[in-house]
Design a protein around this motif. Structure first.
Motif, mmCIF file in Angstrom:
data_model
loop_
_atom_site.group_PDB
_atom_site.id
_atom_site.type_symbol
_atom_site.label_atom_id
_atom_site.label_comp_id
_atom_site.label_asym_id
_atom_site.label_seq_id
_atom_site.Cartn_x
_atom_site.Cartn_y
_atom_site.Cartn_z
ATOM 1 N N PHE A 16 -12.936 -4.032 -1.091
ATOM 2 C CA PHE A 16 -12.178 -2.918 -0.555
ATOM 3 C C PHE A 16 -12.862 -1.567 -0.948
ATOM 4 C CE2 PHE A 16 -8.495 -5.943 -1.873
ATOM 5 C CZ PHE A 16 -8.388 -5.733 -0.900
ATOM 6 N N ASN A 17 -14.172 -1.208 -1.515
ATOM 7 C CA ASN A 17 -14.954 -0.311 -1.824
ATOM 8 C C ASN A 17 -15.412 -0.216 -0.731
ATOM 9 O OD1 ASN A 17 -14.155 0.921 -4.380
ATOM 10 N ND2 ASN A 17 -15.638 -1.076 -5.005
ATOM 11 N N ALA A 18 -15.715 -1.098 0.173
ATOM 12 C CA ALA A 18 -16.873 -1.117 1.631
ATOM 13 C C ALA A 18 -15.731 -0.550 2.840
ATOM 14 C CB ALA A 18 -17.328 -2.771 2.091
ATOM 15 N N ALA A 19 -14.493 -1.317 2.474
ATOM 16 C CA ALA A 19 -13.651 -0.355 3.468
ATOM 17 C C ALA A 19 -12.531 1.065 3.119
ATOM 18 C CB ALA A 19 -11.915 -1.694 3.722
ATOM 19 N N VAL A 20 -12.750 1.261 1.950
ATOM 20 C CA VAL A 20 -12.464 3.216 1.787
ATOM 21 C C VAL A 20 -14.259 3.362 1.990
ATOM 22 C CG1 VAL A 20 -12.696 4.593 -0.168
ATOM 23 C CG2 VAL A 20 -10.517 2.769 -0.548
ATOM 24 N N ASN A 21 -15.285 3.064 2.069
ATOM 25 C CA ASN A 21 -16.466 4.146 2.386
ATOM 26 C C ASN A 21 -16.718 4.116 3.534
ATOM 27 O OD1 ASN A 21 -17.573 4.602 -0.123
ATOM 28 N ND2 ASN A 21 -18.918 2.590 -0.603
ATOM 29 N N ASN A 22 -15.620 2.894 4.780
ATOM 30 C CA ASN A 22 -15.783 2.898 6.207
ATOM 31 C C ASN A 22 -14.833 3.617 7.073
ATOM 32 O OD1 ASN A 22 -16.367 1.847 8.495
ATOM 33 N ND2 ASN A 22 -15.731 0.216 8.224
ATOM 34 N N GLY A 23 -13.485 4.554 5.992
ATOM 35 C CA GLY A 23 -12.726 5.246 6.274
ATOM 36 C C GLY A 23 -11.388 4.825 6.582
ATOM 37 N N LYS A 24 -10.952 3.243 5.651
ATOM 38 C CA LYS A 24 -9.751 3.411 5.161
ATOM 39 C C LYS A 24 -8.903 3.441 4.281
ATOM 40 C CE LYS A 24 -11.179 0.203 8.550
ATOM 41 N NZ LYS A 24 -11.609 1.011 9.793
ATOM 42 N N SER A 25 -7.695 3.994 4.477
ATOM 43 C CA SER A 25 -7.198 4.985 3.647
ATOM 44 C C SER A 25 -5.903 4.190 3.213
ATOM 45 C CB SER A 25 -7.015 5.680 3.797
ATOM 46 O OG SER A 25 -5.886 6.281 4.636
ATOM 47 N N PHE A 26 -6.082 3.207 4.110
ATOM 48 C CA PHE A 26 -4.725 1.831 2.992
ATOM 49 C C PHE A 26 -4.809 0.653 3.874
ATOM 50 C CE2 PHE A 26 -3.169 3.081 7.377
ATOM 51 C CZ PHE A 26 -2.985 2.099 7.789
ATOM 52 N N CYS A 27 -3.583 0.294 3.002
ATOM 53 C CA CYS A 27 -3.946 -1.643 2.600
ATOM 54 C C CYS A 27 -2.676 -2.191 2.389
ATOM 55 C CB CYS A 27 -4.986 -2.203 1.825
ATOM 56 S SG CYS A 27 -4.791 -4.204 2.030
ATOM 57 N N ILE A 28 -1.893 -2.897 3.339
ATOM 58 C CA ILE A 28 -0.385 -3.707 3.309
ATOM 59 C C ILE A 28 -0.988 -5.406 3.251
ATOM 60 C CG2 ILE A 28 1.450 -4.300 4.172
ATOM 61 C CD1 ILE A 28 0.888 -1.547 6.297
ATOM 62 N N VAL A 29 -0.552 -5.564 1.628
ATOM 63 C CA VAL A 29 -1.295 -6.675 1.473
ATOM 64 C C VAL A 29 0.418 -7.997 1.746
ATOM 65 C CG1 VAL A 29 -2.085 -8.281 -0.868
ATOM 66 C CG2 VAL A 29 -2.500 -5.449 -0.130
ATOM 67 N N LYS A 30 -0.191 -8.976 2.074
ATOM 68 C CA LYS A 30 0.628 -9.971 2.402
ATOM 69 C C LYS A 30 0.739 -10.722 0.416
ATOM 70 C CE LYS A 30 1.550 -14.595 3.996
ATOM 71 N NZ LYS A 30 1.329 -15.965 4.317
ATOM 72 N N LEU A 31 2.503 -10.502 0.055
ATOM 73 C CA LEU A 31 2.731 -11.018 -0.824
ATOM 74 C C LEU A 31 3.204 -12.744 -1.237
ATOM 75 C CD1 LEU A 31 5.329 -9.198 -3.003
ATOM 76 C CD2 LEU A 31 5.539 -11.938 -2.680
ATOM 77 N N GLY A 32 3.991 -13.088 0.117
ATOM 78 C CA GLY A 32 3.939 -14.268 -0.205
ATOM 79 C C GLY A 32 5.102 -15.052 1.666
ATOM 80 N N GLU A 33 4.752 -15.666 1.528
ATOM 81 C CA GLU A 33 5.095 -16.539 2.711
ATOM 82 C C GLU A 33 6.288 -17.634 2.246
ATOM 83 O OE1 GLU A 33 3.845 -19.343 7.119
ATOM 84 O OE2 GLU A 33 2.773 -17.435 5.308
ATOM 85 N N HIS A 34 7.762 -17.994 2.994
ATOM 86 C CA HIS A 34 8.480 -18.711 2.606
ATOM 87 C C HIS A 34 9.456 -19.237 1.314
ATOM 88 C CE1 HIS A 34 11.133 -22.080 3.184
ATOM 89 N NE2 HIS A 34 10.325 -23.171 2.500
ATOM 90 N N ASP A 35 8.612 -19.758 0.255
ATOM 91 C CA ASP A 35 8.829 -19.719 -0.983
ATOM 92 C C ASP A 35 7.666 -19.708 -1.600
ATOM 93 O OD1 ASP A 35 8.139 -21.956 -0.039
ATOM 94 O OD2 ASP A 35 9.645 -22.877 -0.762
ATOM 95 N N TYR A 36 6.339 -18.807 -0.930
ATOM 96 C CA TYR A 36 5.023 -18.829 -2.370
ATOM 97 C C TYR A 36 4.680 -17.546 -2.823
ATOM 98 C CZ TYR A 36 2.943 -19.918 2.019
ATOM 99 O OH TYR A 36 1.900 -19.937 2.812
ATOM 100 N N ILE A 37 4.200 -17.152 -4.054
ATOM 101 C CA ILE A 37 3.319 -15.357 -3.534
ATOM 102 C C ILE A 37 1.809 -16.260 -2.985
ATOM 103 C CG2 ILE A 37 2.269 -14.424 -4.821
ATOM 104 C CD1 ILE A 37 4.873 -14.097 -6.381
ATOM 105 N N ASP A 38 1.825 -15.527 -1.836
ATOM 106 C CA ASP A 38 0.202 -15.891 -1.747
ATOM 107 C C ASP A 38 -0.641 -15.737 -2.609
ATOM 108 O OD1 ASP A 38 -1.598 -15.114 1.109
ATOM 109 O OD2 ASP A 38 -2.520 -14.058 -0.039
ATOM 110 N N SER A 39 -1.925 -16.865 -2.368
ATOM 111 C CA SER A 39 -3.017 -17.271 -3.392
ATOM 112 C C SER A 39 -3.930 -15.663 -3.507
ATOM 113 C CB SER A 39 -3.509 -18.469 -2.953
ATOM 114 O OG SER A 39 -4.323 -17.818 -1.860
ATOM 115 N N ALA A 40 -4.069 -14.594 -2.872
ATOM 116 C CA ALA A 40 -4.785 -13.454 -3.193
ATOM 117 C C ALA A 40 -3.830 -12.754 -3.269
ATOM 118 C CB ALA A 40 -5.663 -13.948 -1.930
ATOM 119 N N PHE A 41 -2.887 -13.235 -3.500
ATOM 120 C CA PHE A 41 -2.059 -11.166 -3.777
ATOM 121 C C PHE A 41 -2.259 -10.787 -4.853
ATOM 122 C CE2 PHE A 41 1.314 -9.554 -5.583
ATOM 123 C CZ PHE A 41 2.298 -8.311 -4.423
ATOM 124 N N ALA A 42 -2.205 -11.156 -5.870
ATOM 125 C CA ALA A 42 -2.697 -10.176 -6.670
ATOM 126 C C ALA A 42 -4.069 -10.181 -6.739
ATOM 127 C CB ALA A 42 -2.569 -11.493 -8.851
#
Length: 195
Positions: A16-42
């Motif tokens: 994420f530091n590289a993204a910020v350094n590349n001018g990205k100021s926001f991120c929308i994160v997948k929380l989950g799908e159907h009945d489970y939380i995305d494995s990389a959410f946290a």
């Protein structure tokens, strides 16, 4: 307008530091799908917030009936309450994916499903917007039936402008996913007031 990204398990270990350094100021994160939380959410939500990015979350339902999609919406709302204390300045989003709905329900049914999900999340105290491809928004649901308060996040690649925003100036089109970087990373624009 601001530049940002959206991420899921497909970007586990993302810098994420590289993204910020590349001018990205926001991120929308997948929380989950159907009945489970995305494995990389946290890791993803913490990674974005730790770099100072504004954040939002999205959820992918699969249900093709009202009772089922309401259960998924409640799971989403409960998961937000249980897992997030930070402000979600980039919204809370219902993600309608073509693979689960195209050709499986008719236009009115999908419109009803979208509103059932949004109403359930709204009733839990969160303003829920709608993410979908231009194709889904224009051909597989009736957006004229969605209330004016619903925000839209359109996915449409290979165009110079956000087509849905151009065609629906009466709708609140807040975000445009304009590229998937050849399957590597989704790139987004956030429209600011008056844009």
């Amino acid at each position: 307008m601001k530049q940002g990204i959206d991420v899921s398990f497909a970007q586990a270990g993302f810098d994420f530091n590289a993204a910020v350094n590349n001018g990205k100021s926001f991120c929308i994160v997948k929380l989950g799908e159907h009945d489970y939380i995305d494995s990389a959410f946290a890791d993803n939500i913490n990674g974005a917030l730790d770099t100072g990015m504004d954040a939002g979350v999205y959820f992918v339902p699969r249900s093709t009936n009202i009772d089922g999609i309401k259960q998924e919406a409640q799971f989403f709302a409960d998961s937000i309450k249980q897992n997030i204390t930070a402000a979600l300045n980039c919204g809370i989003w219902l993600d309608i994916e073509e693979c689960y709905y195209q050709g499986k329900v008719d236009k009115q049914t999908l419109t009803d499903l979208v509103m059932a999900f949004i109403n359930t999340v709204d009733a839990a105290g969160y303003d829920c917007g709608l993410y979908a491809s231009y194709n889904m928004l224009t051909n597989y649901m009736d957006v004229s039936q969605l209330p004016d308060y619903v925000q839209f996040w359109e996915a449409n690649y290979g165009t110079k402008t956000c087509a849905f925003k151009d065609e629906h100036p009466d709708k609140q089109v807040s975000y445009w996913q304009y590229s998937d970087s050849n399957g590597q990373l989704d790139l987004d624009i956030m429209y600011e007031e008056g844009e």
